[in-house]
Each structure stands twice: as C-alpha cells, then as structure tokens.
Design an enzyme around this catalytic site. Structure first.
Site, PDB file in Angstrom:
ATOM      1  N   ASN A   7       9.498  24.727   0.334  1.00  0.00           N
ATOM      2  CA  ASN A   7       8.535  25.410  -0.522  1.00  0.00           C
ATOM      3  C   ASN A   7       9.045  26.835  -0.726  1.00  0.00           C
ATOM      4  OD1 ASN A   7       6.360  26.655  -1.683  1.00  0.00           O
ATOM      5  ND2 ASN A   7       4.870  26.049  -0.122  1.00  0.00           N
ATOM      6  N   LYS A  14       9.393  28.245   2.968  1.00  0.00           N
ATOM      7  CA  LYS A  14       8.798  27.492   4.077  1.00  0.00           C
ATOM      8  C   LYS A  14       9.463  26.127   4.126  1.00  0.00           C
ATOM      9  CE  LYS A  14       4.208  29.456   3.591  1.00  0.00           C
ATOM     10  NZ  LYS A  14       2.991  29.202   2.875  1.00  0.00           N
ATOM     11  N   ARG A  91       8.617  21.539  -3.346  1.00  0.00           N
ATOM     12  CA  ARG A  91       7.335  21.828  -3.979  1.00  0.00           C
ATOM     13  C   ARG A  91       7.631  22.624  -5.251  1.00  0.00           C
ATOM     14  NH1 ARG A  91       2.925  26.374  -2.598  1.00  0.00           N
ATOM     15  NH2 ARG A  91       1.344  25.621  -4.050  1.00  0.00           N
ATOM     16  N   HIS A 180      -2.795  23.338  -6.731  1.00  0.00           N
ATOM     17  CA  HIS A 180      -3.157  22.766  -5.409  1.00  0.00           C
ATOM     18  C   HIS A 180      -3.342  21.250  -5.481  1.00  0.00           C
ATOM     19  CE1 HIS A 180      -5.186  26.867  -4.335  1.00  0.00           C
ATOM     20  NE2 HIS A 180      -3.958  26.843  -3.851  1.00  0.00           N
ATOM     21  N   GLY A 210      -8.137  28.786   0.589  1.00  0.00           N
ATOM     22  CA  GLY A 210      -7.173  29.596   1.341  1.00  0.00           C
ATOM     23  C   GLY A 210      -7.133  30.956   0.693  1.00  0.00           C
ATOM     24  N   ASN A 211      -5.990  31.591   0.781  1.00  0.00           N
ATOM     25  CA  ASN A 211      -5.833  32.865   0.108  1.00  0.00           C
ATOM     26  C   ASN A 211      -5.966  32.651  -1.406  1.00  0.00           C
ATOM     27  OD1 ASN A 211      -5.425  35.510   0.089  1.00  0.00           O
ATOM     28  ND2 ASN A 211      -3.249  35.424   0.599  1.00  0.00           N
ATOM     29  N   ARG A 241      -7.347  37.606  -6.122  1.00  0.00           N
ATOM     30  CA  ARG A 241      -7.490  37.266  -7.543  1.00  0.00           C
ATOM     31  C   ARG A 241      -8.962  37.263  -7.953  1.00  0.00           C
ATOM     32  NH1 ARG A 241      -4.129  32.050  -6.789  1.00  0.00           N
ATOM     33  NH2 ARG A 241      -2.097  32.933  -6.300  1.00  0.00           N
ATOM     34  N   GLU A 334     -10.898  25.251   6.602  1.00  0.00           N
ATOM     35  CA  GLU A 334     -10.673  24.549   7.870  1.00  0.00           C
ATOM     36  C   GLU A 334     -11.166  25.338   9.071  1.00  0.00           C
ATOM     37  OE1 GLU A 334      -6.461  23.609   8.094  1.00  0.00           O
ATOM     38  OE2 GLU A 334      -6.508  22.792   6.065  1.00  0.00           O
ATOM     39  N   GLU A 384       0.180  19.370   2.766  1.00  0.00           N
ATOM     40  CA  GLU A 384       0.949  19.240   1.526  1.00  0.00           C
ATOM     41  C   GLU A 384       2.377  18.788   1.809  1.00  0.00           C
ATOM     42  OE1 GLU A 384      -0.734  23.151   0.826  1.00  0.00           O
ATOM     43  OE2 GLU A 384      -0.706  22.717  -1.317  1.00  0.00           O
TER      44      GLU A 384
HETATM   45  P1  ADP Z   1      -2.382  30.324   1.438  1.00  0.00           P
HETATM   46  O1  ADP Z   1      -1.570  29.073   1.716  1.00  0.00           O
HETATM   47  O2  ADP Z   1      -3.036  30.332   0.099  1.00  0.00           O
HETATM   48  O3  ADP Z   1      -1.713  31.604   1.813  1.00  0.00           O
HETATM   49  P2  ADP Z   1      -4.019  29.473   3.690  1.00  0.00           P
HETATM   50  O4  ADP Z   1      -4.540  28.132   3.364  1.00  0.00           O
HETATM   51  O5  ADP Z   1      -2.960  29.571   4.734  1.00  0.00           O
HETATM   52  O6  ADP Z   1      -3.633  30.251   2.386  1.00  0.00           O
HETATM   53  O7  ADP Z   1      -5.259  30.367   4.127  1.00  0.00           O
HETATM   54  C1  ADP Z   1      -5.068  31.678   4.536  1.00  0.00           C
HETATM   55  C2  ADP Z   1      -6.405  32.373   4.600  1.00  0.00           C
HETATM   56  O8  ADP Z   1      -7.319  31.607   5.416  1.00  0.00           O
HETATM   57  C3  ADP Z   1      -6.296  33.718   5.286  1.00  0.00           C
HETATM   58  O9  ADP Z   1      -6.057  34.716   4.345  1.00  0.00           O
HETATM   59  C4  ADP Z   1      -7.655  33.873   5.887  1.00  0.00           C
HETATM   60  O10 ADP Z   1      -8.427  34.576   4.961  1.00  0.00           O
HETATM   61  C5  ADP Z   1      -8.245  32.481   6.024  1.00  0.00           C
HETATM   62  N1  ADP Z   1      -8.423  32.132   7.439  1.00  0.00           N
HETATM   63  C6  ADP Z   1      -7.517  31.652   8.293  1.00  0.00           C
HETATM   64  N2  ADP Z   1      -8.065  31.482   9.528  1.00  0.00           N
HETATM   65  C7  ADP Z   1      -9.342  31.876   9.437  1.00  0.00           C
HETATM   66  C8  ADP Z   1     -10.433  31.957  10.352  1.00  0.00           C
HETATM   67  N3  ADP Z   1     -10.305  31.599  11.624  1.00  0.00           N
HETATM   68  N4  ADP Z   1     -11.614  32.427   9.886  1.00  0.00           N
HETATM   69  C9  ADP Z   1     -11.736  32.808   8.611  1.00  0.00           C
HETATM   70  N5  ADP Z   1     -10.758  32.758   7.711  1.00  0.00           N
HETATM   71  C10 ADP Z   1      -9.567  32.304   8.104  1.00  0.00           C
END
Ligand code: ADP
Length: 397
Positions: A7, A14, A91, A180, A210-211, A241, A334, A384
């Site tokens: 990725n 990654k 990816r 996604h 996620g982010n 965003r 999650e 993924e």
């Molecule tokens: P991406 O792949 O889009 O970077 P992820 O799916 O890895 O995103 O999610 C990352 C985000 O998940 C982090 O920026 C954080 O905001 C949130 N996150 C991760 N762990 C926790 C947690 N324990 N509690 C709340 N938010 C969390």
C-alpha cells in the site's frame, strides 16, 4: 503460496507478507519518510522482535528493496528467499469506471491506471510508483491491482450522478466513485458470516470510521450508495477533511480570503474536520480526552462527527427500505465504544439497541447489540490486506 501486499502512499509504504495456505501474516511493517531525510522502516516478522531500520530512501524502489531485505533477513526475516513470493497485490485508490474488480497488471492496465491518475492526483501516482518499482525488483512475479473504488461500481446512476449539467459527467467523468471499497466489502461479508445470514437477504450499513471515514449502503451484497464521492472529501466530517458542506462556501471563501484553488483544497482536506472544529488534534483519542476535560470545542467536534454518521445511517436505511445490520470498523469504529454508543443513541426506532456490556470491547469481532435488537450492530475489525491478498491469489491462479 505467499503474497506480498503493498500500500504505497506519497511518502510511506505499508506492507504485509501473507501465507495464503492459512492466511497467516508472516511479516508486516511500514516504510516512512520516503524521499525525505531520516527515513526508516518498522518491520516485524510474526513471532520475532520488531526492528527499526534507519536508512534514507530516495524513492519507492529504495523502500521496496529495504523491505524485501528485511523480509528475507536471516535474523528478523520471515522467508529464506525472495523466490518464495508468488505474487504482489497492490492497493490502488482510484480505478475510475474502468475497473469494477481487481485485475492482473499488464501494459494495458498500467496505461489505464496512468489515465485514472487525473482523478486521484494525490493517491494514484504513488500507487503506480510502487507498481513500477516492484516490476524492476521482482520482474518475474505477477502483480495484481485491487481498487478502493471497485466495490462501489455497482451503485445505480441515481446514486452516483451529481445534479450538475449532465455533459460534465460525459466530459470529465465527474460522478460519485466512493472509496474504502475493499474494507466495506470485507466487513459486510464478515457480518453475514457472523450473523449466519446470506448477504443476498441483508440490508447493511457499514461505517468505516478511521482518520478518513465513509459509510456505505449494502443491499443484497452490493454497494448501492456511499458517502465519499468524486474524491474522498465528501460525506462525513473526518480527521482533517470537512466532508459535506454547501458548495457555495468554496467560492465565498476564495473571494473573501483570496485563496487559490490549491489553498482551498488544502484547507478543506488538511485543516478541517474534527481537527478544524476542535483546534485540538485530528486524532479522536486526543479529542475524546480533551472533551472529557471539559473542552467545549472538542466536545462539539465529536457531536458533529457522530451526528453525521447517524444521519447517513438513517438516510441509507430509507434508501434501502430497511436495515438488518450496522457495522462499525477502522480505528475509531473498532476502538471507541463511545462512538458506537453515541452514533446509535436515538436509533431505537430503526430497531437498534446497543448492549452496553457487549459494546465495552475493542478490536474484536462481536455483535454489540442486545439479543432482541431487531437490527444488529456489529464491531468487525477490517482487514484490507487480506482482501487484497485473496483477490491477488485468485487472479494469479
Ligand atoms: P487511517 O487508516 O484512515 O489512517 P485508521 O483506521 O488507522 O485510519 O484510524 C486511525 C484513527 O482511529 C486515529 O486517528 C484515531 O482517531 C482513531 N482511534 C484509534 N484508536 C482509538 C481509540 N482507542 N479511541 C478512539 N479513537 C481511536
């Protein structure tokens, strides 16, 4: 067979090496700061100690060389020789209308991917760099492209067209693509397994939070609508965003703040979302902490985020004419019980009842609604990489 999943981002890469006989991860890691000073690779082979390899990487080819070196290293590697890698799955973010499924990479596909880059100028070029670099280093190994957009190609025209002059769709292919897709598809499949119900008889809303964050409406196993659009900017409020807003704000801001299109793009993609509202961070953990300490804007950012997810669930239930399951996945989905709780609060009229005890969990596949909840709520960690590896295996076989 062992499949390497890559990725590639603009300055990161990654990877996971997966043994497809038992779908076990043999090694995984991330190369960061590609093209910058102080680059490094964090690598971990299953059952061995994590290592950090500090090395400057001028480009993705350098990064892949270091990663492969780590993967075959006598001390911290996972395989004896690169010959054990049977295929590489890449990816790829944007497949436009050309790709509605994964595809074996050949000259024609690379050409088509180059053409898709115009639609995803931030994402596709690094994906392509990874493909070219791999081709040079592992010339005999077949490669497969797996697209973020492909799963959403089943959306009907009424979901993917914007109410702009129709000619603009024909001329520039301006439409909703959605992203996604690999994640939405994976968690929907897992939900069907977990509930022991065929996908064909289910209406599911999947929330990848996620982010970057998006919601999808999955009817009979097919994506019929999703919140991200022409680009990943549309839909939910995200880490940085803005998501949905009145499009007239763009021209208003350009005039008032004298912004160029690049500056406005940067503002909407990098300075907005929960970061822009809270002024604290783009990471939900920091925002939750700040809100708990009484920071009002942090609290507001969370409220706005949750409300928008809730609105999409309601809209998609209406669009599908029913709802059997809501799935939460990705970093926030999650890990944050508060997020699942707040999003589902008030959705009892849709048959949703969260079980507080079952919901008190992190990163585990689980039904978190009560036994008598007519609509099931599930937590399903996304994977993924596994989906990419499975598609890769199927195509190279
Ligand atoms: P991406 O792949 O889009 O970077 P992820 O799916 O890895 O995103 O999610 C990352 C985000 O998940 C982090 O920026 C954080 O905001 C949130 N996150 C991760 N762990 C926790 C947690 N324990 N509690 C709340 N938010 C969390």
């Amino acid at each position: 067979m062992k499949v390497l999943v890559l990725n590639c981002g603009s300055s990161s890469l990654k990877y996971q090496l997966i043994n497809m006989q038992n779908e076990e991860v043999l090694a995984k890691g991330i190369a960061e700061r590609i093209g910058l000073q102080e680059g490094f690779v964090k690598h971990e082979a299953t059952g061995k100690e994590k290592v950090v390899i500090q090395e400057k990487m001028d480009n993705h080819k350098d990064a892949i060389r270091i990663v492969l070196g780590a993967v075959v290293d006598a001390n911290h590697g996972a395989i004896k020789s690169m010959d054990e890698i049977s295929a590489v799955g890449h990816r790829v973010v944007h497949g436009a209308e050309k790709f509605s499924g994964s595809i074996l990479i050949n000259e024609e596909v690379k050409q088509a991917l180059e053409e898709c880059s115009e639609l995803a100028p931030l994402h596709n070029p690094p994906n392509l760099m990874g493909i070219y670099a791999c081709e040079e280093i592992l010339p005999q190994v077949p490669m497969v492209a797996v697209f973020d957009t492909a799963f959403h190609q089943t959306m009907p025209k009424s979901s993917y067209l914007y109410a702009l002059p129709y000619e603009l769709y024909e001329k520039y292919k301006i439409r909703r693509y959605g992203f996604h897709g690999t994640s939405h598809k994976y968690v929907a499949m897992k939900a069907s397994e977990l509930l022991g119900k065929s996908l064909e008889e289910m209406k599911i809303v999947t929330c990848h939070l996620g982010n970057g964050a998006s919601v999808a409406a999955i009817d009979c196993g097919k994506s019929i609508d999703t919140s991200m659009g022409f680009t990943p900017l549309e839909g939910l409020a995200m880490g940085t965003r803005c998501g949905d807003m009145d499009p007239a704000i763009t021209t208003f801001l350009m005039e008032k703040e004298n912004l160029s299109s690049a500056e406005l793009n940067n503002l909407m993609n990098k300075k907005s979302g929960v970061f822009g509202i809270s002024g604290v961070s783009s990471d939900f953990r920091d925002i939750e902490d700040a809100a708990a300490e009484g920071n009002e804007r942090a609290n507001l950012a969370l409220e706005i985020f949750y409300k928008r997810v809730k609105k999409y669930i309601g809209a998609y239930a209406a669009e599908m004419g029913g709802l059997d399951a809501v799935v939460f996945t990705a970093g926030l989905g999650e890990n944050s019980k508060e997020c699942r709780e707040e999003v589902c609060r008030g959705l009892e009229f849709l048959g949703i009842k969260i079980d507080d005890e079952k919901n008190n969990v992190r990163g585990k596949e689980r039904i978190v609604s009560t036994d008598d909840s007519a609509t099931k709520v599930l937590l399903i960690p996304t994977n993924e990489e596994l989906m990419i590896a499975r598609d890769t295996l199927t195509l190279v076989k």
